[in-house]
Enzyme design. Structure first.
Site, PDB file in Angstrom:
ATOM      1  N   LYS A   1       0.042   7.813 -23.476  1.00  0.00           N
ATOM      2  CA  LYS A   1       0.571   8.171 -24.792  1.00  0.00           C
ATOM      3  C   LYS A   1       2.065   7.840 -24.823  1.00  0.00           C
ATOM      4  CE  LYS A   1      -3.372  10.718 -24.654  1.00  0.00           C
ATOM      5  NZ  LYS A   1      -4.282  10.730 -23.489  1.00  0.00           N
TER       6      LYS A   1
ATOM      7  N   ASP B   1       1.518  20.405 -20.414  1.00  0.00           N
ATOM      8  CA  ASP B   1       0.757  19.181 -20.626  1.00  0.00           C
ATOM      9  C   ASP B   1       1.629  18.315 -21.525  1.00  0.00           C
ATOM     10  OD1 ASP B   1      -0.756  17.118 -21.669  1.00  0.00           O
ATOM     11  OD2 ASP B   1      -2.608  18.277 -21.801  1.00  0.00           O
TER      12      ASP B   1
ATOM     13  N   ALA C   1       1.650  15.055 -22.453  1.00  0.00           N
ATOM     14  CA  ALA C   1       1.166  13.750 -22.936  1.00  0.00           C
ATOM     15  C   ALA C   1       2.040  13.204 -24.065  1.00  0.00           C
ATOM     16  CB  ALA C   1      -0.287  13.866 -23.397  1.00  0.00           C
TER      17      ALA C   1
ATOM     18  N   PHE D   1      -6.417  20.591 -24.128  1.00  0.00           N
ATOM     19  CA  PHE D   1      -7.171  19.396 -24.520  1.00  0.00           C
ATOM     20  C   PHE D   1      -8.529  19.444 -23.809  1.00  0.00           C
ATOM     21  CE2 PHE D   1      -8.299  14.851 -23.962  1.00  0.00           C
ATOM     22  CZ  PHE D   1      -8.499  14.580 -25.303  1.00  0.00           C
ATOM     23  N   ASP D   2      -9.527  18.708 -24.330  1.00  0.00           N
ATOM     24  CA  ASP D   2     -10.888  18.902 -23.793  1.00  0.00           C
ATOM     25  C   ASP D   2     -11.048  18.532 -22.320  1.00  0.00           C
ATOM     26  OD1 ASP D   2     -10.871  16.200 -24.320  1.00  0.00           O
ATOM     27  OD2 ASP D   2     -12.456  16.240 -25.823  1.00  0.00           O
TER      28      ASP D   2
ATOM     29  N   HIS E   1     -20.470  14.250 -28.241  1.00  0.00           N
ATOM     30  CA  HIS E   1     -19.978  13.282 -29.229  1.00  0.00           C
ATOM     31  C   HIS E   1     -19.911  11.857 -28.698  1.00  0.00           C
ATOM     32  CE1 HIS E   1     -16.568  15.058 -27.104  1.00  0.00           C
ATOM     33  NE2 HIS E   1     -15.903  13.943 -27.316  1.00  0.00           N
TER      34      HIS E   1
ATOM     35  N   TYR F   1       0.836  -1.210   0.000  1.00  0.00           N
ATOM     36  CA  TYR F   1       0.000   0.000   0.000  1.00  0.00           C
ATOM     37  C   TYR F   1       0.872   1.261   0.000  1.00  0.00           C
ATOM     38  CZ  TYR F   1      -3.822   3.176   0.942  1.00  0.00           C
ATOM     39  OH  TYR F   1      -4.738   4.182   0.834  1.00  0.00           O
TER      40      TYR F   1
END
Ligand code: F0G
Length: 458
Positions: free
Chosen positions: A258, A215, A217, A124-125, A450, A72
Site C-alpha cells: 500500500k 497495523d 499499511a 483487517f480480515d 467471497h 543470501y
C-alpha cells in the site's frame, strides 16, 4: 465541478487496457459464476478490486531494482531498506516479510496464545484470521460513528476509549498479549485515526502493561489526514507526524503493498529485543533469512525508495484528492458513499442504491456485478457475501451492519478520465436500479467464501 491537484508525475510507460463488448462481458460473468474474483484481469477495463500491490512504481524504484543485491545474507539491499525503516519508523529492530499477512503470522506465532484477546479499532480480515489461527480472540472497538455511513466525523477510525478500558477490565490485562490499531481503518471505510486518539490508546494499553502494535499499511495516508484535519498539525511534515505516531507504539506490522508503493513486500518492527530474537527464529522457519524475509534483494530496494515516495506531500494531496473526487462524482449521481471519503477507496452504500434487494439476496454483490456488466469495472463486495454467517448458538443468520461495494484506487495508476468513466457508469446504473435483481449462492465454501463462491441471478 469538484477538482483535485494534477498528478505530480508524468507517464513514461503504459499498459494497454481494453473494453470488451457487452456480449463478451455477459459471457465472462456467466463463466465466473458472477464472482468478480474469477474474472480474468484481461477482461476488465478499470480494476478497482484493491489498492494492494497494484500501484505504479516510479523510475527511481525501477532503477533501484537494478541495484538489487541478491546475496543470501547481509545484502546491500537490506541495509538500504534498514536505513529507510529506521529513519521513518524509528523502532529498534525490524525484519522484512513477503507481505503484511506474513508479518502478522510471525507476530501472532510469537505472542498470541489460545484464549487470549486482541483489541483493535477494527482488524483487517487477514489479521483477524491470523489471531484466530493461534486460538486468540480478535476484538473490534471502533467508535459507533463508524457504523453510520452519513456521519461526517473526521476521524471515524478512532477507537472508543471507554469501550477499550471496559474491555481490558472485563477480560483482564494478563489475557491481552498485545493491543493493536489499524491506520487507516480499511475494514471501516479507509477512515483515519487522530493523533489524540492514538495517544489515548497508547496510554490505556501502557497503563495496563500491554504493548501497542500499529497495523501501518496506510499510515502515510493517515498522517496526511491528521495534517489536514487535526488542530496543531498543519505546519508539520508527514514524516514528523509519522515519527510522533510510531513513538507511541512498541511495534508495527505493515503491508508495503500500500503506502510503500511496491508490488510485493511487508515489514515487522519492534522495540523489544527478546521478541526480536523469537521473530528471527520464526522468520527463518517460515519466510527466509532475516536480511531478506521472503523477498528478493531487488524488492527490498524498491521498498526502500517507495517508503519515501509514499510520504511525499504533493503525491498525498493528489492521491487523497483523487479519492475524494471520485466519491463526490458518485454522490452527484445520487449514490451515497461512506462519508467522508476514505484514503484509498470509495465505499458505496449498496443497500441504499438497491433498497428492494434484501440482505439475504446480496445487494452489494448485485451492484458489483452490474458495475462490470455496464462498464467492465471491478470492485469488491464488503457485505453479506463476505460477512453473513450462521450464529453457532442460535442457528440464526447474522447479517453485517452495512452492505458496501468498495472501489479501491491503485496508486499513480488511473487518471481523472478513468474516474469520470467510473462515475458515469454508476450514474447509468442508478437510473435503472429498480430493475436490478439479487443473487443466490450455487456454491459457497465454509471460510473466506467471497473469494471462490459462485452465484446465480434470482
Ligand atoms: N492490514 C491491512 C489494513 C490491509 O488492508 C491488508 C491488506 C493487510 C493488513 C494484509 O496485507 O495483503 O500484504 O498480506 N489489504 C488488501 C486489501 C488485501 O485489498 O484491502 P497483505
Amino acid at each position: 465541478m469538484p477538482t483535485y491537484p494534477p498528478e505530480p508525475f508524468r507517464i513514461k510507460v503504459t499498459e494497454s487496457i481494453r473494453l470488451i463488448p457487452p456480449a463478451e462481458r455477459e459471457k465472462a460473468l456467466k463463466e465466473a459464476g458472477y464472482n468478480l474474483f474469477a474474472v480474468k484481469a484481461e477482461d476488465i477495463f478499470i480494476d478497482l478490486l484493491t489498492d494492494s500491490g497494484t500501484g505504479a512504481m516510479s523510475q527511481e524504484q525501477w532503477a533501484a531494482i537494478m541495484r538489487g543485491d541478491e546475496s543470501y545474507a547481509g545484502a546491500r539491499s537490506f541495509f538500504r531498506l534498514k536505513q529507510a525503516v529506521e529513519d521513518i519508523f524509528g523502532f529498534n529492530y525490524f525484519v522484512p516479510a513477503h507481505q503484511g499477512r506474513a508479518a502478522e503470522n510471525i507476530l501472532a506465532a510469537c505472542l498470541v496464545k489460545p484464549g487470549q484477546y486482541l483489541p483493535s479499532n477494527m482488524h483487517f480480515d487477514t489479521t483477524d484470521a491470523n489471531i484466530r489461527a493461534r486460538g486468540g480472540h480478535p476484538t473490534n472497538l471502533v467508535i459507533e460513528e463508524a457504523f453510520d455511513p452519513a456521519n461526517p466525523h473526521p476521524f471515524k477510525g478512532n477507537m472508543d476509549i471507554a469501550k477499550l478500558n471496559g474491555f481490558i477490565e472485563k477480560v483482564g490485562a494478563a489475557k491481552v498479549p498485545l493491543g493493536m490499531v489499524t491506520v487507516t481503518n480499511n475494514a471501516g471505510g479507509g477512515q483515519p485515526v487522530s493523533m489524540e486518539n492514538l495517544k489515548a490508546i497508547a496510554d490505556v494499553y501502557h497503563t495496563s502493561g500491554i504493548p501497542l502494535f500499529i497495523d501501518a499499511a496506510r499510515y502515510a495516508e493517515n498522517c496526511f489526514f491528521i495534517k489536514q484535519r487535526e488542530p496543531g498539525y498543519a505546519q508539520k511534515s508527514i514524516k514528523e507526524i509519522a515519527h510522533e505516531m510510531f513513538a507511541l507504539a512498541d511495534g508495527m506490522t505493515m503491508s508495503a503493498k500500500k503506502d510503500a508503493i511496491v508490488n510485493i513486500g511487508g515489514l515487522l518492527c519492534m522495540n523489544d529485543e527478546k521478541l526480536f530474537e523469537n521473530v528471527k527464529n520464526e522468520l527463518i522457519l517460515r519466510e527466509g533469512f532475516p536480511t531478506y524475509g521472503g523477498l528478493a534483494g531487488r524488492d527490498l530496494d524498491a521498498m526502500a525508495v517507495g517508503l519515501y515516495e509514499g510520504l511525499d506531500e504533493a503525491y498525498l494531496a493528489y492521491r487523497l484528492g483523487q479519492t475524494a473526487y471520485l466519491a463526490t462524482r458518485i454522490n452527484e449521481a445520487g449514490i451515497p458513499t461512506i462519508q467522508p471519503a476514505g484514503g484509498h477507496a470509495v465505499y458505496l452504500d449498496a443497500a441504499a442504491v438497491l433498497p428492494h434487494i434484501p440482505q439475504s439476496e446480496f445487494p452489494g454483490q448485485a451492484l458489483c456485478v452490474e458495475l462490470y456488466r455496464e462498464g467492465a469495472i471491478r470492485g469488491v463486495e464488503i457485505g453479506s457475501v463476505m460477512f453473513a454467517h450462521t450464529d453457532a448458538d442460535t442457528g440464526q443468520m447474522v447479517y453485517p451492519k452495512l452492505e458496501l461495494l468498495r472501489l479501491a484506487i491503485p496508486r499513480r495508476t488511473y487518471t481523472q478520465s478513468h474516474m469520470d468513466y467510473v462515475a458515469d457508469t454508476l450514474a447509468r446504473i442508478k437510473k435503472r436500479s429498480a430493475s436490478i435483481r439479487g443473487y443466490k449462492f450455487t456454491y459457497a465454501p465454509e471460510l473466506l467464501r467471497h473469494f471462490t463462491a459462485r452465484f446465480e441471478p434470482l
